[in-house]
Scaffold this motif. Structure first.
Motif, PDB file in Angstrom:
ATOM      1  N   GLU A 170      -4.999 -10.050  -0.634  1.00 21.21           N
ATOM      2  CA  GLU A 170      -4.454  -9.653   0.608  1.00 21.21           C
ATOM      3  C   GLU A 170      -2.666  -9.887   0.648  1.00 21.21           C
ATOM      4  O   GLU A 170      -2.144  -9.387   1.163  1.00 21.21           O
ATOM      5  CB  GLU A 170      -5.170 -10.080   1.721  1.00 21.21           C
ATOM      6  N   LEU A 176      -7.965  -1.856  -2.530  1.00 24.44           N
ATOM      7  CA  LEU A 176      -8.176  -1.967  -1.114  1.00 24.44           C
ATOM      8  C   LEU A 176      -9.539  -1.575  -0.679  1.00 24.44           C
ATOM      9  O   LEU A 176     -10.092  -2.176   0.207  1.00 24.44           O
ATOM     10  CB  LEU A 176      -6.962  -1.248  -0.234  1.00 24.44           C
ATOM     11  N   VAL A 185       3.554  -4.842  -1.529  1.00 26.33           N
ATOM     12  CA  VAL A 185       3.202  -3.514  -0.996  1.00 26.33           C
ATOM     13  C   VAL A 185       3.998  -3.039   0.016  1.00 26.33           C
ATOM     14  O   VAL A 185       4.905  -2.442   0.050  1.00 26.33           O
ATOM     15  CB  VAL A 185       1.897  -3.195  -1.292  1.00 26.33           C
ATOM     16  N   VAL A 220      -3.361   0.635  -5.973  1.00 29.12           N
ATOM     17  CA  VAL A 220      -3.432  -0.384  -5.025  1.00 29.12           C
ATOM     18  C   VAL A 220      -4.621   0.074  -3.972  1.00 29.12           C
ATOM     19  O   VAL A 220      -5.303  -0.765  -3.491  1.00 29.12           O
ATOM     20  CB  VAL A 220      -2.142  -0.653  -4.192  1.00 29.12           C
ATOM     21  N   ASP A 257      -0.863 -10.713  -1.911  1.00 25.21           N
ATOM     22  CA  ASP A 257      -0.249  -9.677  -2.845  1.00 25.21           C
ATOM     23  C   ASP A 257       0.128  -8.319  -2.130  1.00 25.21           C
ATOM     24  O   ASP A 257       1.275  -7.848  -2.016  1.00 25.21           O
ATOM     25  CB  ASP A 257      -0.865  -9.357  -4.213  1.00 25.21           C
ATOM     26  N   TYR A 258      -0.903  -7.936  -1.419  1.00 26.79           N
ATOM     27  CA  TYR A 258      -0.609  -6.683  -0.734  1.00 26.79           C
ATOM     28  C   TYR A 258       0.525  -6.732   0.426  1.00 26.79           C
ATOM     29  O   TYR A 258       1.242  -5.868   0.555  1.00 26.79           O
ATOM     30  CB  TYR A 258      -2.186  -6.202   0.069  1.00 26.79           C
ATOM     31  N   SER A 268       0.264   2.745  -1.336  1.00 29.39           N
ATOM     32  CA  SER A 268      -0.757   2.206  -1.722  1.00 29.39           C
ATOM     33  C   SER A 268      -1.504   3.116  -2.480  1.00 29.39           C
ATOM     34  O   SER A 268      -2.261   2.984  -3.726  1.00 29.39           O
ATOM     35  CB  SER A 268      -2.038   1.774  -0.596  1.00 29.39           C
ATOM     36  N   PHE A 291      -5.695  -9.505  -7.512  1.00 29.03           N
ATOM     37  CA  PHE A 291      -4.921  -8.979  -6.459  1.00 29.03           C
ATOM     38  C   PHE A 291      -5.564  -9.314  -5.269  1.00 29.03           C
ATOM     39  O   PHE A 291      -6.837  -9.359  -4.917  1.00 29.03           O
ATOM     40  CB  PHE A 291      -4.814  -7.270  -6.606  1.00 29.03           C
TER      41      PHE A 291
END
Length: 143
Positions: free
Chosen positions: A53, A28, A60, A24, A55-56, A67, A51
């Motif tokens: 933002e 990023l 996450v 991740v 999803d993050y 990450s 993927f």
């Protein structure tokens, strides 16, 4: 109305892609470097996911994952809505609205990844088309 193929040719974008083996944090860093809000995830040059933002934030941060240690393959979205390059911008807007997505990978009939279209791209193109039509109508009325 402009087709996606025409849009991609004019935009001359370089795709932000990452392999399924990346973390991740790798994704990023790429997103920050390219100033984009999504990366396409590939496995041996085949599109496997996206993927974003969103999803993050949801997969996450809210789940307390690291990450640095979380593989992108664990948190990427794999149910992909894609668009054919022969579709027009309005078709993209309808698809994005119906599917509630902000990014559409562009894939040809052979399954080859050609690019990506964001909601920002679509809105900008629709606005440009509307400005053009307004100007043409004003010219027509003015005679």
């Amino acid at each position: 109305m402009k087709t996606i193929k025409t849009f991609l040719n004019e935009a001359q974008q370089s795709l932000a892609t990452i392999q399924t083996t990346a973390t991740v944090l790798d994704a990023l860093n790429l997103m920050a470097e390219r100033n984009v809000s999504a990366v396409l995830v590939l496995e041996q040059d085949q599109l496997r996911g996206i993927f974003t933002e969103r999803d993050y934030a949801r997969k996450v941060i809210l789940q307390g994952k690291s990450s640095r240690n979380t593989p992108i393959s664990e948190v990427m979205s794999t149910t992909l809505t894609t668009v054919n390059p022969d579709k027009n911008i309005n078709a993209c807007m309808e698809l994005m609205t119906d599917k509630r997505v902000r990014h559409l990978p562009v894939v040809d009939s052979a399954g080859q990844l050609l690019g990506i279209v964001s909601i920002g791209d679509v809105v900008k193109e629709v606005m440009a088309e509307q400005r053009y039509m307004i100007n043409e109508l004003q010219r027509y009325i003015a005679g």
